[in-house]
Design a protein around this motif. Structure first.
Motif, PDB file in Angstrom:
ATOM      1  N   GLN A  43       1.245 -25.111 -31.675  1.00  0.00           N
ATOM      2  CA  GLN A  43       0.195 -25.043 -32.701  1.00  0.00           C
ATOM      3  C   GLN A  43      -1.121 -24.523 -32.112  1.00  0.00           C
ATOM      4  O   GLN A  43      -1.887 -23.834 -32.792  1.00  0.00           O
ATOM      5  N   ASP A  44      -1.377 -24.844 -30.839  1.00  0.00           N
ATOM      6  CA  ASP A  44      -2.571 -24.309 -30.166  1.00  0.00           C
ATOM      7  C   ASP A  44      -2.571 -22.789 -30.189  1.00  0.00           C
ATOM      8  O   ASP A  44      -3.632 -22.156 -30.255  1.00  0.00           O
ATOM      9  N   HIS A  52       1.242 -27.522 -28.199  1.00  0.00           N
ATOM     10  CA  HIS A  52       0.809 -26.249 -27.629  1.00  0.00           C
ATOM     11  C   HIS A  52       1.288 -25.064 -28.465  1.00  0.00           C
ATOM     12  O   HIS A  52       0.632 -24.011 -28.492  1.00  0.00           O
ATOM     13  N   ARG A  89      -7.152 -32.358 -31.253  1.00  0.00           N
ATOM     14  CA  ARG A  89      -7.431 -31.043 -31.863  1.00  0.00           C
ATOM     15  C   ARG A  89      -8.268 -31.212 -33.132  1.00  0.00           C
ATOM     16  O   ARG A  89      -7.759 -31.575 -34.197  1.00  0.00           O
ATOM     17  N   ALA A 132      -9.503 -29.101 -35.058  1.00  0.00           N
ATOM     18  CA  ALA A 132      -9.190 -28.146 -36.120  1.00  0.00           C
ATOM     19  C   ALA A 132      -8.383 -28.784 -37.234  1.00  0.00           C
ATOM     20  O   ALA A 132      -8.408 -28.312 -38.375  1.00  0.00           O
ATOM     21  N   ALA A 133      -7.670 -29.865 -36.942  1.00  0.00           N
ATOM     22  CA  ALA A 133      -6.841 -30.518 -37.959  1.00  0.00           C
ATOM     23  C   ALA A 133      -7.649 -31.387 -38.907  1.00  0.00           C
ATOM     24  O   ALA A 133      -7.110 -31.867 -39.914  1.00  0.00           O
ATOM     25  N   SER A 173      -7.530 -20.502 -27.694  1.00  0.00           N
ATOM     26  CA  SER A 173      -6.527 -21.335 -28.343  1.00  0.00           C
ATOM     27  C   SER A 173      -7.213 -22.594 -28.872  1.00  0.00           C
ATOM     28  O   SER A 173      -8.429 -22.767 -28.712  1.00  0.00           O
ATOM     29  N   LEU A 174      -6.445 -23.487 -29.472  1.00  0.00           N
ATOM     30  CA  LEU A 174      -7.009 -24.775 -29.889  1.00  0.00           C
ATOM     31  C   LEU A 174      -7.197 -25.722 -28.715  1.00  0.00           C
ATOM     32  O   LEU A 174      -7.906 -26.716 -28.821  1.00  0.00           O
ATOM     33  N   CYS A 175      -6.544 -25.429 -27.608  1.00  0.00           N
ATOM     34  CA  CYS A 175      -6.652 -26.277 -26.422  1.00  0.00           C
ATOM     35  C   CYS A 175      -7.943 -25.929 -25.683  1.00  0.00           C
ATOM     36  O   CYS A 175      -8.139 -24.782 -25.274  1.00  0.00           O
ATOM     37  N   LEU A 222      -1.897 -33.450 -34.296  1.00  0.00           N
ATOM     38  CA  LEU A 222      -2.945 -32.664 -33.653  1.00  0.00           C
ATOM     39  C   LEU A 222      -4.205 -33.496 -33.432  1.00  0.00           C
ATOM     40  O   LEU A 222      -4.880 -33.370 -32.401  1.00  0.00           O
ATOM     41  N   ILE A 229      -2.067 -21.535 -34.739  1.00  0.00           N
ATOM     42  CA  ILE A 229      -3.110 -21.768 -35.743  1.00  0.00           C
ATOM     43  C   ILE A 229      -4.301 -20.828 -35.606  1.00  0.00           C
ATOM     44  O   ILE A 229      -4.709 -20.188 -36.584  1.00  0.00           O
ATOM     45  N   PRO A 230      -4.914 -20.687 -34.429  1.00  0.00           N
ATOM     46  CA  PRO A 230      -6.080 -19.792 -34.344  1.00  0.00           C
ATOM     47  C   PRO A 230      -5.738 -18.323 -34.561  1.00  0.00           C
ATOM     48  O   PRO A 230      -6.622 -17.519 -34.869  1.00  0.00           O
TER      49      PRO A 230
END
Length: 221
Positions: free
Chosen positions: A128-129, A126, A199, A201-202, A41-43, A194, A132-133
């Protein structure tokens, strides 16, 4: 400069968004393949399965006794405590995790020393975590994202270091929201939410002279 937002969401509006986000997250999770459940995840350090378990725990938190014991095992480290509880809960069958999130979507139960404002941004981020991926999409109302970003800028120890935003001025391009003073970063409020919550990724969704400095801090964590 503190975060600026003309009309942050009130308690009732926040709970409505939390419920909507939980249902949207459950819908995404219900469609995942076994491989996607195990993907990152993004987390940081959490799989999609782990993020889902964290969301499932929120309306059904462990007892105070269980939290005390887990806190001792984590040597009082808040982030380690959350990580340990989450990873342990992630061993449940994925269908159970989806069912718990959906069944308790409207729950207003609060775990431990927290409040609905924290649950609002935690749930949105979470989501978006997860999305998004995996190339999925979960929409966030602009005013909810701005309200969540404001709350997140005010939180420091033991969750994160408040100095991570020093010298950075964040400006949303799709709603009247800003935070801080210094090198500017401009972008959609969802991306700024984010970034405020760590995060990286943003970063691809924002522009401005402050991007390199914030990127260095995020990748150093």
């Amino acid at each position: 400069m503190p975060a600026q937002l003309r009309q942050p969401l009130d308690r009732e509006a926040s709970w409505r968004v939390i419920e909507q986000q939980r249902r949207a997250i459950a819908d995404v999770l219900a469609e995942l393949t076994p491989a996607e459940w195990e993907s990152p995840s993004l987390c940081a350090h959490w799989r999609i399965r782990d993020v889902a378990a964290h969301l499932a725990l929120t309306p059904q938190p462990p007892s105070l006794g269980a939290l005390f014991i887990a806190g001792l095992r984590a040597n009082g480290n808040y982030n380690r405590l959350i990580h340990d509880l989450t990873v342990r809960a992630a061993n449940r069958p994925v269908a159970d995790l989806v069912s718990v999130i959906r069944t308790h979507a409207a729950s207003r139960k609060l775990p431990g020393p927290t409040n609905y404002r924290n649950i609002l941004f935690d749930t949105m981020v979470h989501g978006q975590d997860i999305a998004i991926p995996l190339g999925r999409s979960i929409d966030i109302p602009l005013d909810a994202a701005a309200t969540g970003a404001t709350t997140a800028t005010e939180i420091g120890w033991p969750v994160w270091d408040k100095r991570r935003l020093d010298g950075i001025a964040l400006h949303a391009t799709d709603i009247d929201w800003s935070h801080g003073e210094g090198a500017e970063i401009h972008g959609p409020i969802k991306a700024l939410l984010l970034l405020v919550t760590g995060r990286a990724a943003a970063l691809e969704s924002v522009t401005g002279e402050g991007v390199p400095a914030l990127a260095a801090r995020l990748f150093a964590d």
